[in-house]
Design an enzyme around this catalytic site. Structure first.
Site, PDB file in Angstrom:
ATOM      1  N   PHE A 129      30.963  30.703  52.736  1.00  0.00           N
ATOM      2  CA  PHE A 129      31.015  29.851  51.541  1.00  0.00           C
ATOM      3  C   PHE A 129      32.479  29.659  51.166  1.00  0.00           C
ATOM      4  O   PHE A 129      33.214  30.636  51.015  1.00  0.00           O
ATOM      5  CB  PHE A 129      30.244  30.470  50.364  1.00  0.00           C
ATOM      6  N   ASP A 216      40.037  33.398  53.630  1.00  0.00           N
ATOM      7  CA  ASP A 216      39.540  33.077  52.289  1.00  0.00           C
ATOM      8  C   ASP A 216      39.281  34.407  51.585  1.00  0.00           C
ATOM      9  O   ASP A 216      38.262  35.056  51.799  1.00  0.00           O
ATOM     10  CB  ASP A 216      38.261  32.237  52.395  1.00  0.00           C
ATOM     11  N   LYS A 245      39.493  33.556  41.605  1.00  0.00           N
ATOM     12  CA  LYS A 245      38.640  34.544  40.931  1.00  0.00           C
ATOM     13  C   LYS A 245      39.405  35.617  40.142  1.00  0.00           C
ATOM     14  O   LYS A 245      39.812  35.378  39.013  1.00  0.00           O
ATOM     15  CB  LYS A 245      37.686  35.171  41.952  1.00  0.00           C
TER      16      LYS A 245
END
Ligand code: PLP
Length: 390
Positions: A129, A216, A245
């Protein structure tokens, strides 16, 4: 509680949090919850951290935004700190994870174009994702995020995760590959932890083929897995890393870090962002990094994560329906043999906030400040929920 003026983008849970402090949240009825989700791996320092709140206020009273037409000291300080913590050479700032990934993907494409490759192709992975923009849904293998949005961008091939041989076969047959883009631990895909030597083998394969290794670390970064960045469990040096995040503890900020030849790709006019790395976001993120270091929170995540994983394994060892209990640091998955989405509400009823991903994996992403007593409460609640459910 659904407000019709909000676009129907989210299937929201009917709980409304109005206040947070440390590892706790409170709803409109005053009910207290232990937060084992941290806003999906965002609030590593917990809620309403006084030093973060003060940093936001101080910077808002000093200078908030001037644009990237001008130099910006908080941005420079944050870039220096991130490079020192990661061994990377330079940073491009964005406002979200997907945007950080857009920057990474643009680096890969321009790296390819500069080498004379007209159809530069990036390898990404099954169950990955990478975000919700057009480029990042094209990069993401999971068809659920792509359906309804065709045509997507060309230039991606999806390979099985944790399978170096599959990549070697791609290397032989596809001369357009310019980069591998990978989550060191897959988050949304089910907390999938690859073999210990996976990243090192990927690194070697990328060197051998002149591909960029792009990580990532949007979910795994900023202490989450018990190292500041997840690749630091190994001794490799990636070419590109993306972050978001936990970097702002809830203040929107993302970053794309580059090293070596990847750090030379972006030149004036190639990429940009109005808000990216503005003084308010940068000062907040730098404060978050300072606190994580001062309070030894990476070590705490490592220790408490090991405790939670081993105690859950011991408690749930013989329970039928458990497929696997795995994780790294405070990124923990409990895979069941059937869909278990209803456990989210069951946990809320017990005063615990957790998540279910990939349909049948309970995902725990507690704040890095979790202490032993928080961990004991979580272990107890999850154990009894899973036993009742199985
Ligand atoms: N990459 C990974 C690994 C993620 O987990 C996420 C979000 O969950 C993203 C990218 C997208 O980040 P954002 O939602 O900030 O765009």
């Amino acid at each position: 509680m659904q407000v019709p003026e909000l676009m129907n983008a989210y299937a929201r849970i009917d709980t409304l949090f109005v206040r947070g402090e440390g590892t706790r949240l409170w709803d409109t009825e005053g009910k207290e919850y232990l937060d084992a989700l941290a806003g999906i791996a965002v609030c590593g320092l917990g809620h309403a951290h006084p030093k973060v709140s003060k940093a936001i206020c101080d910077q808002a009273h000093t200078i908030t935004h001037t644009s990237n037409l001008f130099h910006n000291e908080p941005q420079q300080r944050l870039a220096k700190a991130l490079c020192a913590l990661s061994g990377m050479d330079n940073v491009f700032f964005s406002n979200s994870g997907a945007e950080a990934n857009e920057a990474a993907l643009k680096i890969a494409r321009k790296y390819g174009n500069d080498k004379g490759i007209n159809n530069p192709t990036v390898i990404t992975f099954e169950k990955s994702f990478h975000g919700r923009t057009m480029a990042t849904i094209s990069a993401t293998a999971n068809s659920k995020v792509k359906d309804g949005f065709y045509p997507l961008l060309d230039g991606f091939v999806h390979a099985p995760y944790d399978d170096i041989d599959a990549l070697k076969a791609i290397a032989e047959n596809n001369k357009d590959i310019v980069a591998v883009f990978v989550e060191p631990v897959q988050g949304e895909g089910g907390v999938n932890v690859p073999a210990d030597n996976y990243l090192s083998e990927l690194r070697a394969l990328c060197y051998a083929n002149d591909w960029l290794l792009m990580l990532d670390e949007i979910q795994t970064g900023i202490g989450r897995t018990g190292k500041f960045l997840a690749y630091q469990h190994t001794s490799i040096q990636p070419d590109v890393i993306t972050l978001a995040k936990g970097l702002g503890n809830g203040f929107p900020v993302g970053a794309c870090l580059a090293h070596g030849k990847a750090a030379l790709v972006i030149q004036p006019g190639n990429h940009g962002s109005t808000f990216g790395g503005n003084p308010l976001a940068s000062h907040t993120a730098k404060t978050v990094l300072d606190i994580i270091i001062e309070e030894n929170l990476v070590e705490n995540a490592n220790r408490i994560g090991k405790k939670i994983i081993s105690e859950l394994q011991a408690a749930l060892n013989d329970v039928e329906g458990i497929v696997d209990i795995r994780g790294k640091g405070l990124m923990i998955g409990i895979e069941l043999n059937k869909p278990c989405g209803e456990l989210v509400q069951a946990a809320l009823n017990e005063g615990v906030v957790l998540n279910v991903t990939a349909g049948n994996v309970i995902r725990l992403l507690p704040p890095l400040i979790f202490n032993d007593s928080d961990a004991d409460t979580l272990i107890q609640t999850v154990t009894s929920l899973v036993k009742d459910f199985s």
